[in-house]
Design a protein around this motif. Structure first.
Motif, PDB file in Angstrom:
ATOM      1  N   HIS A   1      -5.359   5.391   7.158  1.00 22.48           N
ATOM      2  CA  HIS A   1      -5.245   4.121   6.459  1.00 22.48           C
ATOM      3  C   HIS A   1      -4.760   3.066   7.453  1.00 22.48           C
ATOM      4  CE1 HIS A   1      -5.315   5.940   2.275  1.00 22.48           C
ATOM      5  NE2 HIS A   1      -5.216   6.994   3.072  1.00 22.48           N
TER       6      HIS A   1
ATOM      7  N   ALA B   1      -0.919   1.832  11.010  1.00 23.08           N
ATOM      8  CA  ALA B   1      -1.851   2.849  10.536  1.00 23.08           C
ATOM      9  C   ALA B   1      -1.095   4.112  10.146  1.00 23.08           C
ATOM     10  CB  ALA B   1      -2.900   3.170  11.600  1.00 23.08           C
TER      11      ALA B   1
ATOM     12  N   VAL C   1       0.511   5.659   0.621  1.00 27.88           N
ATOM     13  CA  VAL C   1      -0.348   6.732   1.112  1.00 27.88           C
ATOM     14  C   VAL C   1       0.319   8.073   0.810  1.00 27.88           C
ATOM     15  CG1 VAL C   1      -1.514   7.734   3.112  1.00 27.88           C
ATOM     16  CG2 VAL C   1      -1.164   5.254   2.996  1.00 27.88           C
TER      17      VAL C   1
ATOM     18  N   TRP D   1     -11.426  -0.974  13.046  1.00 27.34           N
ATOM     19  CA  TRP D   1     -10.808  -2.191  12.518  1.00 27.34           C
ATOM     20  C   TRP D   1     -10.914  -3.338  13.521  1.00 27.34           C
ATOM     21  CZ3 TRP D   1      -6.366  -4.294  14.917  1.00 27.34           C
ATOM     22  CH2 TRP D   1      -5.926  -5.488  14.322  1.00 27.34           C
TER      23      TRP D   1
ATOM     24  N   HIS E   1       0.841  -1.195   0.000  1.00 33.24           N
ATOM     25  CA  HIS E   1       0.000   0.000   0.000  1.00 33.24           C
ATOM     26  C   HIS E   1       0.875   1.243   0.000  1.00 33.24           C
ATOM     27  CE1 HIS E   1      -3.769   2.109   0.466  1.00 33.24           C
ATOM     28  NE2 HIS E   1      -3.399   2.701   1.587  1.00 33.24           N
TER      29      HIS E   1
ATOM     30  N   VAL F   1      -2.324  -8.982   3.683  1.00 33.25           N
ATOM     31  CA  VAL F   1      -2.900  -7.903   4.477  1.00 33.25           C
ATOM     32  C   VAL F   1      -4.220  -7.443   3.875  1.00 33.25           C
ATOM     33  CG1 VAL F   1      -0.612  -7.089   5.188  1.00 33.25           C
ATOM     34  CG2 VAL F   1      -1.750  -6.037   3.210  1.00 33.25           C
ATOM     35  N   ARG F   2      -4.934  -6.660   4.652  1.00 33.59           N
ATOM     36  CA  ARG F   2      -6.107  -5.930   4.175  1.00 33.59           C
ATOM     37  C   ARG F   2      -5.908  -4.461   4.493  1.00 33.59           C
ATOM     38  NH1 ARG F   2     -11.194  -9.575   6.411  1.00 33.59           N
ATOM     39  NH2 ARG F   2     -10.718 -11.513   5.251  1.00 33.59           N
ATOM     40  N   VAL F   3      -6.500  -3.597   3.680  1.00 32.99           N
ATOM     41  CA  VAL F   3      -6.352  -2.152   3.841  1.00 32.99           C
ATOM     42  C   VAL F   3      -7.721  -1.529   4.042  1.00 32.99           C
ATOM     43  CG1 VAL F   3      -5.512  -0.011   2.800  1.00 32.99           C
ATOM     44  CG2 VAL F   3      -4.289  -2.164   2.386  1.00 32.99           C
ATOM     45  N   ARG F   4      -7.833  -0.665   5.040  1.00 35.02           N
ATOM     46  CA  ARG F   4      -9.060   0.104   5.289  1.00 35.02           C
ATOM     47  C   ARG F   4      -8.685   1.574   5.338  1.00 35.02           C
ATOM     48  NH1 ARG F   4     -13.190  -2.488   8.640  1.00 35.02           N
ATOM     49  NH2 ARG F   4     -13.426  -0.485   9.670  1.00 35.02           N
ATOM     50  N   ALA F   5      -9.412   2.405   4.616  1.00 40.28           N
ATOM     51  CA  ALA F   5      -9.197   3.845   4.662  1.00 40.28           C
ATOM     52  C   ALA F   5     -10.456   4.501   5.216  1.00 40.28           C
ATOM     53  CB  ALA F   5      -8.869   4.397   3.287  1.00 40.28           C
TER      54      ALA F   5
ATOM     55  N   VAL G   1      -3.579  -0.734   7.791  1.00 42.51           N
ATOM     56  CA  VAL G   1      -3.091  -1.897   7.041  1.00 42.51           C
ATOM     57  C   VAL G   1      -2.827  -2.987   8.068  1.00 42.51           C
ATOM     58  CG1 VAL G   1      -1.391  -2.767   5.412  1.00 42.51           C
ATOM     59  CG2 VAL G   1      -2.023  -0.340   5.379  1.00 42.51           C
TER      60      VAL G   1
END
Length: 454
Positions: free
Chosen positions: A82, A73, A14, A135, A12, A113-117, A84
């Protein structure tokens, strides 16, 4: 240029601006955890001893870049955070790294991994905590985990008596709990009762009747608690001497050194070995049969260090299997407090967890390491892990110590109260002055303890 680490892949990126933060999560309870302004060098171990006991033994992160365990994060400075995280944060040991390249933070990982924004969050660390809590709630739901249980209130012998605790010290404070009308559910005996580290059922010469002490605690209407380090065997112990085949091995053979403390070398007990598993099961079953139903299990990161195990299991898998063995031995109604614990791999297997380094009677760590006992180190990581409280488990910020010899005791009490998790008094209760006694009584009662006998 971004930091390149063998075995890590970019997952990822940013775009960041002024005010960006990077949240770095430590491997175990004592490992520093906090959000850093981008460009600030993160906390790192000041000695090999500290790295072995208080960080992840398999990792050697430098001061360049941010190295996080399980979740990382980035607050971009423009209103977004973000997160991760490992795709499976509880049963794997995925590591993440973040480094800046111009106006971009590049994140790499050594596993899926997973990513959340998230947007619309408060600025700064409050926004990071809010995104991490979102999360955490999602991760526990996806894992099908039960709601976290609150921790009982307790009195612990450690910060007043250390390893020199005597049976009569515990009895004196047990009596003081009742005389002072304190809302203490559990009276917990800490380190010092056993003959050696690993020989848990062999009492030291300061404890003539350990089982009788447990019966006395319960006879006063309190629950009985005990400390042990189940994954450790000290070099002086009968356990290590008589059962070297139960110890974690180097790949080429021979016991694997797991650190040094108590003036001796320490080894990790391989609970995947049938003999070691039977022994540890019998230890916890014996304590449980005596009526102990609160277990503070310490330095348990020793169960997740790399080494040759009897079963061939990976470190995190073996660690979680060891915790399940303990839970099965004590039952679902007992309270398990994990300390020195790999934090994310413990989720779902402990009821409360130490979320920081040990506190202390002084503000700053003697060696300047933010993994070392001190109020500063304890506050740093407990604040960094506040998002976990009541979601993964009950957060334990370490003991409430407010006697006259404690520096900045008002600030420390305020921190324990603000955490909203476990409240465990660890002063000599008869030595408390008026303010300390009032504060101890108030925080124990607010945490839900019962001042009356059960």
């Amino acid at each position: 240029m971004p930091l390149l680490i063998p075995g890590f892949d970019v997952v990822h990126e940013v775009a960041v601006s002024d005010g960006a933060l990077v949240f770095e999560h430590g491997w175990q309870s004592f490992s520093p955890t906090t959000a850093y302004p981008l460009g600030t060098r993160p906390h790192r171990p000041v000695s090999e001893r500290n790295r072995m006991l208080n960080y992840r033994q398999a990792s050697h992160p430098g001061r360049d870049g941010y190295f996080s365990e399980g979740v990382l994060a980035v607050s971009d400075g423009a209103g977004a955070v973000h997160v991760v995280a490992a795709a499976d944060p509880f049963t794997t040991g995925v590591r993440l790294c973040a480094s800046s390249s111009g106006s971009t933070v590049v994140i790499s990982a050594d596993g899926p991994v997973r990513v959340r924004a998230s947007t619309g969050l408060p600025a700064g660390e409050d926004g990071v905590q809010a995104a991490l809590r979102d999360w955490a709630v999602t991760a526990t739901a996806e894992a099908g985990l039960s709601e976290a249980r609150p921790a009982p209130t307790a009195w612990c012998s450690w910060y007043e008596y250390w390893g020199d605790v005597r049976e009569r010290d515990v009895v004196d404070n047990l009596e003081a709990v009742g005389e002072l009308d304190l809302a203490v559910d559990v009276v917990q005996l800490d380190d010092g009762y056993s003959a050696e580290i690993g020989d848990w059922l062999t009492p030291s010469d300061r404890f003539a009747d350990l089982r009788g002490l447990v019966e006395r605690i319960r006879g006063e209407g309190r629950r009985a608690g005990i400390w042990l380090a189940p994954f450790f065997a000290g070099a002086r112990s009968r356990l290590a001497d008589e059962h070297p085949d139960w110890l974690l091995r180097h790949p080429h053979g021979g016991p694997l050194h797991a650190g040094r403390n108590w003036g001796q070398d320490l080894y990790s007990l391989d609970l995947s070995h049938p003999g070691a598993a039977d022994w540890m099961r019998s230890v916890f079953a014996t304590f449980s049969a005596w009526g102990i139903d609160y277990f503070k299990i310490d330095f348990i990161a020793a169960g997740a260090i790399p080494g040759a195990r009897h079963s061939g299991a990976a470190p995190v898998t073996a660690y979680r299997d060891g915790l399940r063995l303990i839970r099965d031995a004590v039952g679902t109604s007992a309270h398990i407090l994990g300390c020195g614990a790999p934090v994310l791999p413990s989720v779902g297997l402990v009821d409360s967890i130490r979320v920081s380094a040990d506190t202390g009677h002084t503000g700053a760590p003697d060696d300047g390491d933010m993994c070392s006992p001190s109020q500063q180190a304890a506050v740093l990581s407990a604040r960094g892990r506040q998002f976990m409280n009541g979601v993964f488990f009950a957060n334990d910020p370490d003991c409430l110590i407010v006697g006259p010899k404690v520096e900045s005791r008002e600030a420390w009490a305020a921190h324990v109260e603000a955490t909203g998790g476990a409240v465990v008094s660890s002063d000599g209760l008869r030595g408390l002055d008026g303010w300390a006694l009032d504060t101890t009584r108030r925080l124990l009662a607010a945490a839900g303890g019962s001042p009356t006998r059960q």
